[in-house]
Design a protein around this motif. Structure first.
Motif, PDB file in Angstrom:
ATOM      1  N   PHE A  41       8.320  -2.676   8.330  1.00 53.15           N
ATOM      2  CA  PHE A  41       6.990  -3.240   8.560  1.00 53.15           C
ATOM      3  C   PHE A  41       6.855  -3.720  10.006  1.00 53.15           C
ATOM      4  O   PHE A  41       5.858  -3.436  10.684  1.00 53.15           O
ATOM      5  N   ILE A  58       6.123   2.902   7.909  1.00 52.87           N
ATOM      6  CA  ILE A  58       6.723   1.805   7.137  1.00 52.87           C
ATOM      7  C   ILE A  58       7.477   2.328   5.925  1.00 52.87           C
ATOM      8  O   ILE A  58       8.645   2.001   5.699  1.00 52.87           O
ATOM      9  N   ASN A  59       6.822   3.151   5.121  1.00 50.90           N
ATOM     10  CA  ASN A  59       7.396   3.563   3.841  1.00 50.90           C
ATOM     11  C   ASN A  59       8.529   4.572   3.987  1.00 50.90           C
ATOM     12  O   ASN A  59       9.469   4.567   3.183  1.00 50.90           O
ATOM     13  N   SER A  72      11.511   2.655   5.233  1.00 50.21           N
ATOM     14  CA  SER A  72      12.066   1.797   4.177  1.00 50.21           C
ATOM     15  C   SER A  72      13.120   2.528   3.344  1.00 50.21           C
ATOM     16  O   SER A  72      13.861   1.895   2.583  1.00 50.21           O
ATOM     17  N   LYS A 114       3.461  -2.001   2.210  1.00 44.97           N
ATOM     18  CA  LYS A 114       4.779  -1.878   2.834  1.00 44.97           C
ATOM     19  C   LYS A 114       5.892  -1.564   1.830  1.00 44.97           C
ATOM     20  O   LYS A 114       6.873  -0.898   2.166  1.00 44.97           O
ATOM     21  N   GLU A 115       5.768  -2.012   0.593  1.00 43.94           N
ATOM     22  CA  GLU A 115       6.851  -1.850  -0.386  1.00 43.94           C
ATOM     23  C   GLU A 115       6.566  -0.769  -1.422  1.00 43.94           C
ATOM     24  O   GLU A 115       7.266  -0.698  -2.425  1.00 43.94           O
ATOM     25  N   MET A 171      -1.036  -2.714   6.110  1.00 43.71           N
ATOM     26  CA  MET A 171       0.412  -2.480   6.207  1.00 43.71           C
ATOM     27  C   MET A 171       1.173  -3.391   5.253  1.00 43.71           C
ATOM     28  O   MET A 171       2.116  -2.971   4.587  1.00 43.71           O
ATOM     29  N   TRP A 172       0.742  -4.661   5.209  1.00 43.25           N
ATOM     30  CA  TRP A 172       1.442  -5.641   4.368  1.00 43.25           C
ATOM     31  C   TRP A 172       1.270  -5.300   2.882  1.00 43.25           C
ATOM     32  O   TRP A 172       2.226  -5.384   2.107  1.00 43.25           O
ATOM     33  N   VAL A 216      12.658  -3.302   4.025  1.00 41.58           N
ATOM     34  CA  VAL A 216      11.209  -3.139   4.146  1.00 41.58           C
ATOM     35  C   VAL A 216      10.617  -3.990   5.258  1.00 41.58           C
ATOM     36  O   VAL A 216       9.743  -3.538   5.999  1.00 41.58           O
TER      37      VAL A 216
END
Length: 266
Positions: free
Chosen positions: A176, A163-164, A167, A77-78, A73-74, A172
């Motif tokens: 997350f 997550i995405n 965002s 995430k962006e 995920m980390w 973000v």
């Protein structure tokens, strides 16, 4: 391989996926020895298809399940937000097919998730082979491992999509934390239901995490000698879980297309 490593995200996935797979692989060799399991499919099962619902409240079983998901995920995430930051003006002013852009990005995310778990499964196989583990039943063992791979990839793809897509609407770090909360909360809630509401055990099927845990499904007799827990959810089909995960990913993707089509340029 050289082309694969040119992508910065691929590098992170390969490096971090390898480190986690080695650490968890060695830990699960210890666990399988403890449980008296010496088959390769048993090692895979302990690592990717099993978590004792009674032990979720303890640190190691909890961390063993959540750590790979949290790292993936980390890393990702962006991905969508970062693409928008770099190419937002071009995307908004020169393309009328915003939906296609979202689909392309979600497809890229799917490939990243597959790569991450392919690396992890490959290293688990190597560790198992080094420690002398062999396949107990070739065809049924391969079927078991492939089933775990599919469930694991789909469950984690769902989290990555959450997550995405979120965002697009918020910062973000918040998206997350929401996805991580969904993962952790559903895991802890399943344990809570098991301990205090056994008559309502079927409710666990409604939680996202349950669809990625093979041991909790109503499995065929061919798997009975591979896992250590007597717990499973009645009438909980693997096919139903795959359908659930695919449908939920599709719904999240459709929502992402809708949000992006109505999003103004920043």
């Amino acid at each position: 391989m050289r082309k694969l490593l040119e992508n910065e995200i691929n590098k992170k996935i390969i490096i971090y996926g390898s480190i986690i797979a080695i650490l968890l692989g060695l830990y699960n060799v210890y666990l399988t020895n403890l449980y008296g399991i010496n088959s390769l499919e048993g090692l895979f099962f302990v690592e990717y298809g099993f978590i004792d619902i009674r032990a979720i409240k303890y640190v190691m079983p909890f961390l063993k399940w959540v750590l790979p998901q949290m790292v993936l995920m980390w890393i990702l995430k962006e991905f969508v937000a970062g693409e928008l930051d770099k190419n937002g003006v071009y995307i908004f002013t020169r393309t009328n097919r915003r939906g296609k852009w979202v689909i392309d990005k979600t497809y890229d995310l799917f490939k990243f998730v597959i790569l991450f778990y392919f690396i992890m499964f490959l290293i688990t196989y190597i560790i198992g082979t080094v420690f002398g583990y062999k396949m107990l039943y070739i065809y049924k063992g391969i079927e078991l491992i492939l089933t775990m791979f599919i469930l694991t990839v789909l469950l984690n793809y769902e989290y990555i999509l959450i997550i995405n897509i979120l965002s697009l609407k918020m910062d973000v770090i918040y998206s997350f934390l929401i996805a991580l909360f969904v993962d952790i909360f559903s895991l802890l809630l399943s344990s809570f239901i098991y301990e205090y509401f056994k008559m309502k055990i079927y409710l666990i099927k409604l939680l996202p995490v349950s669809h990625g845990i093979l041991a909790w499904h109503s499995m065929n007799n061919m798997y009975n000698n591979l896992y250590m827990s007597e717990f499973s959810i009645k009438n909980f089909s693997i096919i139903d879980s795959i359908a659930y995960l695919i449908l939920s990913c599709f719904i999240i993707m459709i929502y992402g297309i809708y949000v992006f089509q109505h999003k103004d340029i920043i």
